[in-house]
Structure formats: structure tokens, C-alpha cells
Design a protein around this motif. Structure first.
Motif, short mmCIF file in Angstrom:
data_model
loop_
_atom_site.label_atom_id
_atom_site.label_comp_id
_atom_site.label_asym_id
_atom_site.label_seq_id
_atom_site.Cartn_x
_atom_site.Cartn_y
_atom_site.Cartn_z
N GLY A 161 39.43 34.40 45.31
CA GLY A 161 39.34 34.89 43.94
C GLY A 161 38.60 33.99 42.97
N THR A 162 38.24 32.79 43.40
CA THR A 162 37.51 31.90 42.50
C THR A 162 36.05 32.34 42.40
OG1 THR A 162 37.02 30.36 44.31
CG2 THR A 162 39.00 29.92 42.98
N LEU A 163 35.47 32.07 41.27
CA LEU A 163 34.09 32.46 41.00
C LEU A 163 33.14 31.44 41.63
CD1 LEU A 163 32.29 34.47 39.42
CD2 LEU A 163 32.40 32.86 37.51
N ALA A 164 32.26 31.92 42.51
CA ALA A 164 31.27 31.04 43.13
C ALA A 164 30.08 30.85 42.18
CB ALA A 164 30.79 31.62 44.46
N ARG A 165 29.64 31.94 41.56
CA ARG A 165 28.56 31.90 40.58
C ARG A 165 28.48 33.26 39.92
NH1 ARG A 165 26.54 31.95 45.55
NH2 ARG A 165 25.18 33.65 46.21
N GLY A 166 27.72 33.34 38.84
CA GLY A 166 27.57 34.62 38.18
C GLY A 166 26.74 34.50 36.93
N PHE A 167 26.51 35.64 36.32
CA PHE A 167 25.80 35.73 35.05
C PHE A 167 26.53 36.74 34.18
CE2 PHE A 167 22.71 37.79 32.28
CZ PHE A 167 22.24 36.70 31.57
N GLY A 168 26.92 36.32 33.00
CA GLY A 168 27.64 37.21 32.10
C GLY A 168 29.08 37.43 32.49
N GLY A 179 43.61 41.23 48.93
CA GLY A 179 42.55 42.23 48.84
C GLY A 179 42.35 42.85 47.47
N GLN A 180 42.96 42.31 46.43
CA GLN A 180 42.78 42.85 45.08
C GLN A 180 42.34 41.74 44.13
OE1 GLN A 180 46.28 44.94 43.77
NE2 GLN A 180 46.12 46.47 45.39
N TYR A 181 41.31 42.06 43.34
CA TYR A 181 40.71 41.07 42.45
C TYR A 181 40.44 41.67 41.08
CZ TYR A 181 39.68 38.98 47.00
OH TYR A 181 39.79 38.46 48.26
N GLN A 182 40.35 40.79 40.10
CA GLN A 182 39.93 41.16 38.76
C GLN A 182 38.74 40.26 38.39
OE1 GLN A 182 42.50 41.82 35.15
NE2 GLN A 182 41.81 39.74 34.71
N ALA A 203 36.56 44.91 29.44
CA ALA A 203 35.56 43.97 29.95
C ALA A 203 35.81 43.63 31.42
CB ALA A 203 35.56 42.69 29.12
N GLY A 204 36.82 44.24 32.03
CA GLY A 204 37.22 43.89 33.39
C GLY A 204 36.83 44.92 34.43
N VAL A 205 36.72 44.45 35.66
CA VAL A 205 36.44 45.28 36.83
C VAL A 205 37.50 44.96 37.88
CG1 VAL A 205 34.76 45.81 38.63
CG2 VAL A 205 33.97 45.29 36.33
N PHE A 206 38.04 46.00 38.51
CA PHE A 206 39.04 45.85 39.56
C PHE A 206 38.34 46.08 40.90
CE2 PHE A 206 42.36 47.83 42.28
CZ PHE A 206 43.25 46.77 42.33
#
Length: 144
Positions: free
Chosen positions: A60-67, A77-80, A120-123
Motif C-alpha cells: 500500500g505504500t506509494l512507490a511514485r506518482g504525479f498528483g 487486496g484493497q487499497y485507497q 479525491a480518492g480511488v478504491f
């Protein structure tokens, strides 16, 4: 005697032919009235056409991203994933994939939908190839 062939000359102000299925501009677009450019974002994209992404590790940790503001694992198996702006009216595209540049992702399935209660979230849900919830790393793209 040799014949000299000359290429046809094209006028500088001549416009190229329109695309085959292109419709002519109408209304204010044709008149050029009140048509303003949309200011670009810091990344160079117009505010009306932004693409954000998140690459998330299986834990669940963020490896990288934009915005992207954050990502977290809710349960197996479930993430936000939360972005910097509301994405409820956006398009979501997700795929299972390793977060690095070496190796192959184990087979499985992924589903994505807006996050209830957080505009602002995605499941995101992930499963193994047998349909059992499983923690998998993934890539998520949001087109706003």
C-alpha cells in the motif's frame, strides 16, 4: 535532349485539406469570439486535461506518482489512493504491475472505482488469478 521535370509549387498561405471526418467549426468557435486558452498547470497540461498517476507497492505504500497525495492498504487486496483534486468525474485505468523495472508481475485481477466518501480518492481491489483477494502492486492512471 533531356526533359526537365518541375515539382508543382505550393502557395505558402495554402491550407492543408481538412481531415476526412472533421466537422467545420460553428458558433463562437468559428467566429473566434470568447474563445480563450485554458491556462496550463505547472506540468504544462491545461487545467481541463490533467493526467495523474500512482504506482503502489503491494503493501500500500506509494512507490511514485504525479498528483497523488497518498496511498494505503485497507485490508488484503484493497487499497485507497488519494489525489490532489476531486477525481469523482474522471476516468480510471489500473493494471497489476511491479513497481520497479525488472521482473514480471504475478497473474491476477484488478478493479478500480471512485472512493465512496472521498471525492479525491480511488478504491482499488486486487485478486490472484483464482479470484481470491491478494495484495498486488499496481499502476493507476486518472484522466481528469
Amino acid at each position: 535532349m533531356s526533359e526537365k521535370s518541375e515539382a508543382p509549387q505550393v502557395a505558402v498561405d495554402e491550407q492543408p485539406p481538412a481531415a476526412i471526418n472533421e466537422l467545420p467549426a460553428e458558433g463562437i468557435e468559428a467566429d473566434g469570439v470568447d474563445v480563450a486558452a485554458v491556462p496550463a498547470t505547472a506540468a504544462g497540461l491545461p487545467a481541463t486535461a490533467q493526467g495523474h498517476f500512482a504506482v503502489v507497492n503491494a503493501n500500500g505504500t506509494l512507490a511514485r506518482g504525479f498528483g497523488v497525495v497518498s496511498s494505503s492498504r485497507i485490508t488484503t487486496g484493497q487499497y485507497q489512493v488519494v489525489f490532489i483534486q476531486p477525481v469523482a468525474r474522471s476516468a480510471f485505468i489500473a493494471t497489476l504491475g511491479l513497481t520497479g523495472s525488472v521482473g514480471g508481475s504475478p497473474p491476477g485481477e484488478i478493479a478500480v472505482v471512485g472512493r465512496a466518501g472521498n471525492p479525491a480518492g480511488v478504491f482499488v481491489q486486487t485478486w490472484n488469478s483464482s479470484g481470491v483477494p491478494a495484495d498486488r502492486s499496481f499502476h493507476l492512471h486518472v484522466s481528469s
